[in-house]
Design an enzyme around this catalytic site. Structure first.
Site, PDB file in Angstrom:
ATOM      1  N   LYS A 116      48.539  38.924  34.920  1.00  0.00           N
ATOM      2  CA  LYS A 116      48.777  40.363  35.050  1.00  0.00           C
ATOM      3  C   LYS A 116      50.188  40.683  35.535  1.00  0.00           C
ATOM      4  CE  LYS A 116      43.990  41.891  35.757  1.00  0.00           C
ATOM      5  NZ  LYS A 116      43.316  40.659  35.387  1.00  0.00           N
ATOM      6  N   GLU A 200      48.497  46.797  43.925  1.00  0.00           N
ATOM      7  CA  GLU A 200      48.798  48.047  43.222  1.00  0.00           C
ATOM      8  C   GLU A 200      48.342  49.245  44.037  1.00  0.00           C
ATOM      9  OE1 GLU A 200      46.922  47.878  39.419  1.00  0.00           O
ATOM     10  OE2 GLU A 200      48.508  46.645  38.540  1.00  0.00           O
ATOM     11  N   HIS A 235      33.453  47.050  39.035  1.00  0.00           N
ATOM     12  CA  HIS A 235      34.596  46.932  38.117  1.00  0.00           C
ATOM     13  C   HIS A 235      34.177  46.461  36.724  1.00  0.00           C
ATOM     14  CE1 HIS A 235      37.274  47.673  41.469  1.00  0.00           C
ATOM     15  NE2 HIS A 235      36.735  46.670  42.128  1.00  0.00           N
ATOM     16  N   ARG A 297      41.546  40.170  22.513  1.00  0.00           N
ATOM     17  CA  ARG A 297      40.321  39.776  21.811  1.00  0.00           C
ATOM     18  C   ARG A 297      39.585  41.039  21.400  1.00  0.00           C
ATOM     19  NH1 ARG A 297      36.957  41.385  25.756  1.00  0.00           N
ATOM     20  NH2 ARG A 297      37.474  40.943  27.935  1.00  0.00           N
TER      21      ARG A 297
END
Length: 660
Positions: A116, A200, A235, A297
């Protein structure tokens, strides 16, 4: 076009890929572990190959065995589905080195998006907006806490190699940062072999909106509009829809252009999804969306895009992998109507969505009312080794409200017994007023979890119906022939006390009286059972007859009765008269396995003093980790497991010394 492909996956996605391949005249090869030998995905393919035992690490994650199976079967290409090896660049390179085609993006594109922190840096360079935060390589806890303090709380800690909600922790206060970081790093190491994290800024009113992109090997790239995936628990997505509520053409164009830039920046080919977090505190604005990650994907939720775009994305994947250009240009693509997808899982919403197992004694899904992508059949066992998805329920309508009502109708028509599922939870969520109004965000489920996951509200006659089912008296309605061994005499008005253990674990007695064929008196009510078009119906006190399903079966613990009434299923048990107190749960003196699974870690030993809430054991089941904690202060008396052990649900793993 390929003549034969191997599908390196299982469950509903393997069945779904095989369906498109068959329509295109392409032969398919299934791979399976030993517990999946008779699974639906094996039956859906033309050939099958055994690749190992049940644990995924010894079967579906063994790229060498999968490639060998493809070569032995004469396949020309491998479709990875999603999960398992679908985003493993080393596997892609091994496939290509074997002279086969990987039906997906290049290894370089997967690597570019695999971590990430690196992905966010690449996106910033490509002009794609990213969430404010720290995405660097430094991982010293004190350094990361200082960055979090600078960003301002709340912050989100994310494992850089994460996915599926693993390795993510929201932190509201500075004093909670270091424990949360340690937990996220540990989960990252356990799940992905990488404990590095990024930090973040937490978006206060977040919406999860993603863009489906497609690229080809000729430099073409398009987006196929957006999906809103804001309804999440832990999540992980629960209900997805397309298009997104409140989306404007300006916002759609800005997000679509950014997603295509992201795909072009890494030379993308095939199906991919660019995921954005949107600050919806002031509605959907073109300057308030931020890149989160790119899934290289096919997504679980791709059917909603297929429904509104009128396309088959697996067909596009096969054509692009075979070297063809994209079938359509951006200006040729249109949105038609609205679509929802609900993910039906074997899990218990009331217990933190803990995965469940069990045999699907009944599985009737409304294929006449919805598209059903299923990976299991009635009678199948839900194994503890894999993701516990049962099926995806997909509906399409002219507008959002029509599609939503079709979703509710489909969920209420489904019937499942034998395993705990989230069916009733999904039906409540689809009927929720905020969801109905399009007021969705990633915190909606958490805010309403208590009411959405509450046990089904029992009708007054439900215990009586359970008693009727437990004795098998429903099977011959409307003229049941009573079993002489049950203590009943034909059509005699003798009353019998039926002892039951309810779905809440509490014992209760039901006074049941037979009054004639299919007619009973119980709990102060008159119940009449009848059959219409093969369906059992129940009428209470002369009221209208409504559909109901009653079932009875035996397992290792005795007789189980199920009452399926709409989307709610309650399971009752006849108590075993031979059961002793010693067989009861150890209560506050022990830690028991909440589900069958693998012991990952044991933190204590006999003689250790523990405090209530201390972590004792970490278990893993169905790709999720669960921590067992001390039920009270005390001293560990015994530990009955070790890391690497497979344990059954309910097994006592640790005991504490008795309290003085």
């Amino acid at each position: 076009m390929f003549r034969k492909i191997l599908i390196a996956n299982r469950g509903e996605i393997a069945v779904r890929i095989a369906r498109t391949a068959r329509r295109m005249g392409v032969k398919t090869v299934a791979v399976h572990s030993d517990v999946d030998a008779n699974a639906p995905h094996v039956a859906a393919c033309d050939e099958a190959a055994l690749i190992g035992p049940a644990p995924a690490a010894e079967s579906y994650l063994r790229g060498d065995r999968i490639i060998a199976a493809a070569l032995a079967a004469g396949a020309e290409a491998i479709h990875p589905g999603y999960g398992f090896l679908s985003e493993n660049p080393d596997f892609v390179e091994a496939v290509e080195a074997a002279g086969l085609t990987f039906i997906g993006p290049p290894a370089a594109a997967i690597r570019a998006m695999g971590l990430k922190d690196a992905a966010k840096a690449a996106m910033e360079k490509a002009g794609v907006p990213v969430v404010p935060g720290y995405h660097g390589a430094e991982q010293d806890p004190a350094f990361l806490k200082a960055r979090a303090d600078e960003i301002g709380y709340p912050v989100l800690i994310k494992a850089r190699a994460g996915g599926g909600g693993k390795g993510m922790r929201k932190v509201d206060r500075p004093e909670d940062f270091l424990p949360a970081l340690e937990a996220a790093q540990g989960e990252g190491r356990a799940s992905f072999g990488d404990g590095a994290c990024l930090i973040e800024k937490w978006i206060v009113a977040p919406r999860h909106v993603e863009i489906q992109v497609f690229g080809d090997s000729h430099g073409g790239a398009v987006h196929l509009f957006e999906r809103d995936c804001s309804l999440q628990r832990r999540h992980q997505k629960v209900i997805e829809e397309a298009p997104a509520p409140g989306m404007t053409e300006e916002m759609r164009r800005a997000m679509g252009d950014a997603a295509v830039r992201a795909a072009r920046a890494i030379g993308y080919a095939g199906a991919g999804t660019v995921e954005f977090i949107v600050d919806a505190s002031e509605g959907l604005r073109p300057d308030r969306f931020y890149f989160m990650e790119m899934n290289t994907r096919l997504q679980v939720e791709h059917p909603v895009t297929e429904a509104v775009a009128g396309l088959d994305l697996v067909e596009w994947q096969l054509r692009v992998a075979a070297g063809e250009p994209l079938p359509l240009r951006q200006e040729d693509l249109r949105i038609d109507g609205w679509a929802f997808e609900a993910r039906l899982y074997a899990e218990d919403p009331a217990r933190g969505f803990m995965p469940a197992t069990g045999r699907l004694r009944r599985l009737r899904l409304p294929e006449d009312r919805a598209r059903i992508d299923a990976g299991v059949r009635e009678g199948d066992e839900i194994p503890p080794h894999y993701d516990p998805m049962i099926a995806k329920v997909i509906v399409h309508g002219r507008d959002r409200e029509e599609a939503r009502l079709r979703l509710i109708d489909a969920l209420e028509a489904a019937e499942i017994a034998g395993s705990t599922t989230n069916l009733a939870f999904l039906a409540r969520l689809a009927a929720d007023p905020d969801f109905a109004a399009g007021r969705v965000d990633t915190g909606l489920i958490d805010r309403k979890l208590a009411q959405l996951s509450a046990p089904p509200e029992l009708r007054p006659e439900t215990p009586a119906l359970a008693a009727i089912a437990a004795l098998g008296l429903h099977e011959a309605a409307p003229a049941p022939a009573f079993d002489d061994r049950s203590g009943w005499r034909l059509w005699d008005a003798e009353t019998r006390e039926v002892a039951l253990i309810g779905p809440d674990g509490a014992a209760r007695a039901v006074r049941l009286q037979a009054q004639g064929p299919g007619r009973f008196a119980a709990e102060g009510r008159e119940i009449a059972l009848s059959r219409h078009d093969g369906r059992l119906r129940a009428s209470v006190d002369g009221g209208p007859a409504r559909p109901v399903t009653l079932m009875r079966w035996s397992d290792a613990q005795g007789v189980v009765a199920a009452v399926i009434d709409g989307p709610a299923t309650t399971q009752w048990r006849l108590p075993d008269p031979l059961e002793s107190a010693d067989d009861a749960a150890a209560g506050g003196d022990a830690a028991a396995a909440p589900m069958p699974g693998l012991v990952k870690a044991v933190f204590v030993a006999p003689g250790d003093a523990v405090k209530s809430g201390d972590a004792l054991i970490v278990m893993e089941a169905m790709k999720m980790e669960h921590r067992l904690t001390a039920p009270r202060d005390g001293v560990v008396a015994s530990v009955a497991c070790a890391p690497g052990a497979q344990v059954a649900e309910g097994a006592v793993l640790l005991t504490l010394e008795p309290e003085e």
